[in-house]
Design a protein around this motif. Structure first.
Motif, PDB file in Angstrom:
ATOM      1  N   GLY A 159      -8.319  76.935 -48.015  1.00  0.00           N
ATOM      2  CA  GLY A 159      -7.447  78.009 -48.714  1.00  0.00           C
ATOM      3  C   GLY A 159      -7.388  78.553 -49.815  1.00  0.00           C
ATOM      4  O   GLY A 159      -8.504  78.482 -50.413  1.00  0.00           O
ATOM      5  N   LYS A 160      -7.408  79.997 -49.352  1.00  0.00           N
ATOM      6  CA  LYS A 160      -7.181  81.067 -50.431  1.00  0.00           C
ATOM      7  C   LYS A 160      -7.078  81.276 -51.697  1.00  0.00           C
ATOM      8  O   LYS A 160      -5.483  81.227 -51.836  1.00  0.00           O
ATOM      9  N   PRO A 161      -7.410  81.213 -52.847  1.00  0.00           N
ATOM     10  CA  PRO A 161      -7.362  80.954 -53.850  1.00  0.00           C
ATOM     11  C   PRO A 161      -6.721  82.149 -54.421  1.00  0.00           C
ATOM     12  O   PRO A 161      -6.797  83.460 -54.403  1.00  0.00           O
ATOM     13  N   THR A 162      -5.280  82.477 -55.823  1.00  0.00           N
ATOM     14  CA  THR A 162      -5.641  83.437 -56.254  1.00  0.00           C
ATOM     15  C   THR A 162      -5.470  83.469 -57.295  1.00  0.00           C
ATOM     16  O   THR A 162      -5.500  83.099 -58.076  1.00  0.00           O
ATOM     17  N   PHE A 163      -6.235  84.634 -57.945  1.00  0.00           N
ATOM     18  CA  PHE A 163      -6.588  85.332 -58.939  1.00  0.00           C
ATOM     19  C   PHE A 163      -7.569  86.655 -58.958  1.00  0.00           C
ATOM     20  O   PHE A 163      -7.799  86.933 -58.032  1.00  0.00           O
ATOM     21  N   LYS A 164      -7.046  86.611 -59.760  1.00  0.00           N
ATOM     22  CA  LYS A 164      -8.378  88.422 -60.504  1.00  0.00           C
ATOM     23  C   LYS A 164      -9.437  88.226 -60.234  1.00  0.00           C
ATOM     24  O   LYS A 164     -10.451  87.831 -60.801  1.00  0.00           O
ATOM     25  N   HIS A 165      -9.391  89.185 -58.833  1.00  0.00           N
ATOM     26  CA  HIS A 165     -11.203  89.252 -59.003  1.00  0.00           C
ATOM     27  C   HIS A 165     -12.119  90.160 -59.664  1.00  0.00           C
ATOM     28  O   HIS A 165     -11.677  91.386 -59.813  1.00  0.00           O
ATOM     29  N   GLN A 166     -12.763  89.906 -60.085  1.00  0.00           N
ATOM     30  CA  GLN A 166     -14.107  90.249 -61.200  1.00  0.00           C
ATOM     31  C   GLN A 166     -15.854  90.218 -60.672  1.00  0.00           C
ATOM     32  O   GLN A 166     -16.136  89.518 -59.675  1.00  0.00           O
ATOM     33  N   LEU A 167     -16.359  91.604 -60.969  1.00  0.00           N
ATOM     34  CA  LEU A 167     -17.782  91.817 -59.894  1.00  0.00           C
ATOM     35  C   LEU A 167     -18.220  91.920 -61.429  1.00  0.00           C
ATOM     36  O   LEU A 167     -18.270  92.781 -62.608  1.00  0.00           O
ATOM     37  N   LEU A 168     -19.533  90.834 -61.810  1.00  0.00           N
ATOM     38  CA  LEU A 168     -20.226  90.919 -62.908  1.00  0.00           C
ATOM     39  C   LEU A 168     -21.631  90.973 -62.817  1.00  0.00           C
ATOM     40  O   LEU A 168     -22.023  90.880 -61.525  1.00  0.00           O
ATOM     41  N   ILE A 169     -21.823  92.151 -63.202  1.00  0.00           N
ATOM     42  CA  ILE A 169     -22.742  93.496 -63.048  1.00  0.00           C
ATOM     43  C   ILE A 169     -23.551  92.849 -64.151  1.00  0.00           C
ATOM     44  O   ILE A 169     -23.684  93.922 -65.721  1.00  0.00           O
ATOM     45  N   SER A 170     -24.626  92.678 -64.773  1.00  0.00           N
ATOM     46  CA  SER A 170     -25.597  92.273 -65.548  1.00  0.00           C
ATOM     47  C   SER A 170     -26.455  93.849 -66.217  1.00  0.00           C
ATOM     48  O   SER A 170     -26.502  93.931 -65.535  1.00  0.00           O
ATOM     49  N   SER A 171     -26.615  92.881 -67.920  1.00  0.00           N
ATOM     50  CA  SER A 171     -27.481  94.428 -68.259  1.00  0.00           C
ATOM     51  C   SER A 171     -28.423  94.134 -68.111  1.00  0.00           C
ATOM     52  O   SER A 171     -29.384  95.131 -67.408  1.00  0.00           O
ATOM     53  N   LYS A 172     -29.449  92.415 -66.880  1.00  0.00           N
ATOM     54  CA  LYS A 172     -30.524  93.351 -66.777  1.00  0.00           C
ATOM     55  C   LYS A 172     -30.619  93.969 -65.627  1.00  0.00           C
ATOM     56  O   LYS A 172     -31.828  94.356 -65.246  1.00  0.00           O
ATOM     57  N   VAL A 173     -29.582  93.908 -64.573  1.00  0.00           N
ATOM     58  CA  VAL A 173     -29.077  94.376 -63.320  1.00  0.00           C
ATOM     59  C   VAL A 173     -29.138  96.330 -63.725  1.00  0.00           C
ATOM     60  O   VAL A 173     -29.780  96.711 -63.027  1.00  0.00           O
ATOM     61  N   ARG A 174     -28.449  96.386 -64.532  1.00  0.00           N
ATOM     62  CA  ARG A 174     -27.795  98.055 -65.115  1.00  0.00           C
ATOM     63  C   ARG A 174     -29.405  98.540 -65.836  1.00  0.00           C
ATOM     64  O   ARG A 174     -29.815  99.733 -65.293  1.00  0.00           O
ATOM     65  N   GLU A 175     -29.998  97.785 -66.314  1.00  0.00           N
ATOM     66  CA  GLU A 175     -31.627  97.787 -67.175  1.00  0.00           C
ATOM     67  C   GLU A 175     -32.059  98.936 -65.381  1.00  0.00           C
ATOM     68  O   GLU A 175     -32.859  99.479 -65.809  1.00  0.00           O
ATOM     69  N   LYS A 176     -32.367  97.863 -64.615  1.00  0.00           N
ATOM     70  CA  LYS A 176     -33.186  97.526 -63.652  1.00  0.00           C
ATOM     71  C   LYS A 176     -32.982  99.866 -63.139  1.00  0.00           C
ATOM     72  O   LYS A 176     -33.598 100.210 -62.707  1.00  0.00           O
ATOM     73  N   ILE A 177     -31.317  99.938 -62.676  1.00  0.00           N
ATOM     74  CA  ILE A 177     -30.948 100.658 -62.378  1.00  0.00           C
ATOM     75  C   ILE A 177     -30.874 101.527 -63.565  1.00  0.00           C
ATOM     76  O   ILE A 177     -32.098 102.960 -62.309  1.00  0.00           O
ATOM     77  N   TYR A 178     -31.366 101.918 -63.860  1.00  0.00           N
ATOM     78  CA  TYR A 178     -31.359 103.017 -65.293  1.00  0.00           C
ATOM     79  C   TYR A 178     -32.820 103.465 -64.985  1.00  0.00           C
ATOM     80  O   TYR A 178     -33.345 104.368 -65.090  1.00  0.00           O
ATOM     81  N   LYS A 179     -33.476 102.620 -64.756  1.00  0.00           N
ATOM     82  CA  LYS A 179     -35.029 103.010 -64.849  1.00  0.00           C
ATOM     83  C   LYS A 179     -35.904 103.169 -63.712  1.00  0.00           C
ATOM     84  O   LYS A 179     -36.268 103.733 -63.703  1.00  0.00           O
ATOM     85  N   SER A 180     -34.574 103.116 -62.715  1.00  0.00           N
ATOM     86  CA  SER A 180     -35.835 103.546 -61.102  1.00  0.00           C
ATOM     87  C   SER A 180     -35.572 105.093 -61.131  1.00  0.00           C
ATOM     88  O   SER A 180     -34.692 105.263 -62.103  1.00  0.00           O
ATOM     89  N   GLU A 181     -35.988 105.287 -59.797  1.00  0.00           N
ATOM     90  CA  GLU A 181     -36.219 107.511 -60.429  1.00  0.00           C
ATOM     91  C   GLU A 181     -35.251 107.711 -60.200  1.00  0.00           C
ATOM     92  O   GLU A 181     -34.344 108.547 -60.540  1.00  0.00           O
ATOM     93  N   THR A 182     -33.787 107.082 -59.386  1.00  0.00           N
ATOM     94  CA  THR A 182     -32.521 108.291 -58.865  1.00  0.00           C
ATOM     95  C   THR A 182     -32.348 107.310 -60.176  1.00  0.00           C
ATOM     96  O   THR A 182     -30.485 108.176 -59.609  1.00  0.00           O
ATOM     97  N   ARG A 183     -32.058 106.169 -60.262  1.00  0.00           N
ATOM     98  CA  ARG A 183     -30.636 105.468 -61.044  1.00  0.00           C
ATOM     99  C   ARG A 183     -29.123 105.436 -59.736  1.00  0.00           C
ATOM    100  O   ARG A 183     -28.535 104.855 -60.208  1.00  0.00           O
TER     101      ARG A 183
END
Length: 372
Positions: A159-183
């Motif tokens: 059964g599918k639960p009813t709740f507010k869906h959220q996606l967690l994007i960690s600071s570690k992942v963000r930093e990796k994106i910021y340091k990439s060539e194209t971001r």
């Protein structure tokens, strides 16, 4: 050994084969087990018994703390016996057993343990160990180990639960994106959608709220060049997240050549830019609100061509909380979001699946894995 079971294995391949687990646990069949009547106490006692039994054998090599990351906040949804990626359940009496899985969606590709080596453990890697107890005899009648895929194939979807869906994007992942060539972190379109997209730009001839024109859908590769890279450094209106979301949507529409007006921006359907099967989100905090629909669970979005939440493309702008400037972009189909990020909920939830009691009764006296 206390605490050792909370540490994940060094790698996915180190997990003990479930058939071997069943063989190791067969010594528990016929063992005395007195129920206290308290669900948590009985569950804890059963889990400790499983741990003690498995502890007689070589456990998977534990992973050094620096080589893995527990993705869900506060470890929600991680199986209790993490070393073997096992959750245990007590089955007693009644016509049906109501299996309850807390804080994760079974059979989903949601990330739970992320390894530095690249390979990871997901929700659909968890093994379910059912300890069947006959209260009147005070003994363990059977041990049955099942996978969530087996459970859904045999007994139907959870059964599918009813709740507010959220996606967690960690600071570690963000930093990796910021340091990439194209971001920009981007993934290819789904295989299903790959037959319906174009890599060449032609100005849209339908409003953004209209159904997609297949074979005229802009590919993620094209969206990357036309939109994602050009959004880096842009400043969004500094206000409520909803307003910033609309500002981002307007920027995207302008870059794609759509006419924009207040009415279309308040359309409020899913996905935001339906004509391009594109959902647009702003992230300036650790989580992104996904709303009613989430690619954690596959659901039909457009019946024609059987397109689902897995096929919807997500453009997530990583903005500076103080300045409103877009510092990075994530552009990915829904099916890939769970590979790099984690789905979380604003509150605890459970998924349920009824299993007929006669199923367990068939395997009395056995310790078995995914029986036919």
């Amino acid at each position: 050994m206390k605490g050792e079971y909370k540490i994940p294995p060094k790698s996915v391949s180190n997990l003990t084969n479930p058939k071997v687990l069943a063989d190791r646990l067969k010594e528990l069949v016929g063992v005395k087990f007195i129920l206290s009547g308290k669900t948590r106490t009985d569950g804890s006692n059963a889990r400790k018994l499983i741990e003690k039994t498995l502890g007689k054998y070589d456990l998977p090599e534990k992973c050094p703390k620096c080589e893995y990351e527990v993705v869900p906040p506060r470890g929600k949804g991680i199986p209790k016996i993490t070393r073997e990626f096992i959750d245990t359940y007590i089955v007693t009496t009644g016509k049906s057993y109501n299996l309850q899985v807390w804080n994760r969606i079974p059979a989903s590709k949601t990330l739970l343990i992320k390894y530095e080596s690249g390979k990871s453990l997901y929700c659909n890697d968890v093994r379910f160990v059912f300890v069947r107890i006959i209260p009147s005899k005070k003994v363990i009648a059977s041990i049955i180990i099942l996978t969530d895929d087996y459970i859904e194939t045999k007994f139907g979807k959870f059964g599918k639960p009813t709740f507010k869906h959220q996606l967690l994007i960690s600071s570690k992942v963000r930093e990796k994106i910021y340091k990439s060539e194209t971001r920009v972190l981007s993934y290819d379109d789904t295989k299903k959608l790959s037959y319906l997209i174009t890599h060449k730009y032609k100005p849209p001839n339908l409003p953004m709220v209209q159904e997609p024109e297949f074979e005229k859908l802009y590919s993620i590769e094209l969206l990357n060049e036309m939109v994602a890279k050009k959004l880096i450094g842009q400043k969004l209106y500094f206000g409520a997240t909803k307003n910033r979301g609309q500002a981002l949507e307007r920027l995207v529409l302008n870059l794609l050549g759509y006419e924009t007006n207040k009415k279309s921006l308040l359309y409020g359907a899913f996905p935001d830019i339906r004509n391009q099967l594109l959902e647009v989100k702003v992230q300036d905090s650790p989580t992104v609100d996904l709303g009613k629909f989430s690619p954690e669970v596959e659901e039909i979005v457009i019946e024609e061509n059987n397109l689902t939440t897995f096929d919807v493309r997500y453009l997530i702008a990583l903005t500076n909380e103080k300045t409103g400037i877009i510092e990075g972009i994530i552009l990915a189909p829904g099916e890939k979001l769970g590979d790099a990020f984690s789905y979380v909920s604003d509150k605890s939830y459970k998924c349920q699946r009824a299993i007929p009691m006669n199923y367990f009764e068939k395997y009395a006296g056995l310790s078995i894995f995914n029986p036919d």
